[in-house]
Design a protein around this motif. Structure first.
Motif: not given
Length: 244
Positions: A6-9, A33-40, A115-121, A140-146
Motif C-alpha cells: 500500500k505504501l509503495t502504491d 485519498q492515499k492517506a485514508a486508504a493506507i491507514s484504513t 458517523g465518525y468515531e475516531s480521529v488522528h491528525a 470505527h475506532a481504529h487505533p494506529l500503532e506507533d
C-alpha cells in the motif's frame, strides 16, 4: 500494521503526479485519498496555514470532510488546530469520549453526528515547523500503532514535498508564496463549483466531480480550469453553457 504494498502504491502515484503537469490541489487531493486508504481511515482532509497563521481547508478525500475542516477553522478548535499549533501528532482519539467533547465541543459533536468515531491528525512539516495538518477520520475506532503513525507521517511529509516541488525553498517568503498559491487555488475551485452548480442545476459535490472530470479529460490543471471558469467562462463553453 500498514502493508508495504500500500505504501509503495502511494509513492508510485505521487511520483506520477509530480512528473506530470503539476496542479497543487489535485496533488493534495491525491495525498488525502492515499492517506485514508493506507491507514484504513474513512476519510482524510488537509489544511494549510495562511500568511496570518490561520488554517484554511485545501483538500480532502471526501467533499463532506470540508464541513468538518471549515468548522475547525471557524471555531479555531479541533485536532488539526492542536496538531498545527503544537507541531505534534494527535492520534487515537475517540470522538465519543468526554475528553474529545471537552477539547473540541463543536468539532466532536459534528463529527459524531456524521458517523465518525475516531480521529488522528499529523503535521505537514517544513524544516521542523508545521505548515498544515493531515486529518484522518474513521467511522470505527481504529487505533494506529506507533509504526503506522510513522508511515502516515511520511505521507504527510510527501504533501509538503509536493507543495515545495520545482523550487529550492531557502527563504520563508518563498514558502509563504507557495502556501498562498495553494489557498488561492482552493478559493477558485470553490467559486467554480458554485458557478457550475447554478448553471447545471446540480449539487456542489456533483459540480466538483464535473469540474475534475473535465480538467482531466482536457489534460488541464484543476486549478487552471477553475480560475478560467471564474474569470473567463467562455474559454470552456462545453462546461459553462447550460445543456439544451
Amino acid at each position: 500494521m500498514i502493508a508495504i504494498d500500500k505504501l509503495t502504491d502511494v509513492f508510485v502515484a505521487v511520483a506520477d503526479t509530480l512528473i506530470a503537469d503539476f496542479d497543487i490541489i489535485e496533488f493534495l487531493e491525491l495525498v488525502a485519498q492515499k492517506a485514508a486508504a493506507i491507514s484504513t481511515a474513512s476519510a482524510a482532509g488537509i489544511v494549510l496555514g495562511d500568511p496570518t497563521g490561520r488554517l484554511q481547508f485545501v483538500a480532502a478525500s471526501e467533499e463532506s470532510v470540508r464541513l468538518l475542516e471549515a468548522l475547525a477553522v471557524q471555531s479555531e478548535s479541533g485536532p488539526c488546530q492542536d496538531c498545527f499549533h503544537t507541531g505534534e501528532p494527535v492520534v487515537n482519539t475517540d470522538l465519543r469520549d468526554t475528553e474529545a467533547h471537552r477539547r473540541w465541543p463543536a468539532f466532536a459533536d459534528l463529527a459524531v453526528s456524521m458517523g465518525y468515531e475516531s480521529v488522528h491528525a499529523l503535521p505537514l512539516r517544513h524544516q521542523g515547523t508545521a505548515i498544515g495538518a493531515l486529518t484522518l477520520l474513521s467511522v470505527h475506532a481504529h487505533p494506529l500503532e506507533d509504526a503506522d503513525v510513522k508511515v502516515v507521517q511520511a505521507v504527510a511529509d510527501i504533501a509538503t514535498i509536493g507543495i515545495l516541488q520545482e523550487r529550492s525553498i531557502r527563504a520563508s517568503d518563498l514558502l509563504t508564496e507557495q502556501l498562498q498559491y495553494a489557498l488561492v487555488s482552493r478559493i477558485s475551485i470553490e467559486q467554480a463549483k458554485g458557478i457550475l452548480s447554478r448553471i447545471h442545476g446540480i449539487s456542489v459535490d456533483d459540480a466538483f466531480t464535473l469540474l475534475r472530470s473535465y480538467a482531466r479529460g482536457a489534460g488541464l490543471g484543476l486549478s487552471t480550469v477553475a480560475t478560467e471558469i471564474v474569470n473567463d467562462p467562455e474559454r470552456h463553453p462545453t462546461l459553462t453553457r447550460p445543456s439544451p
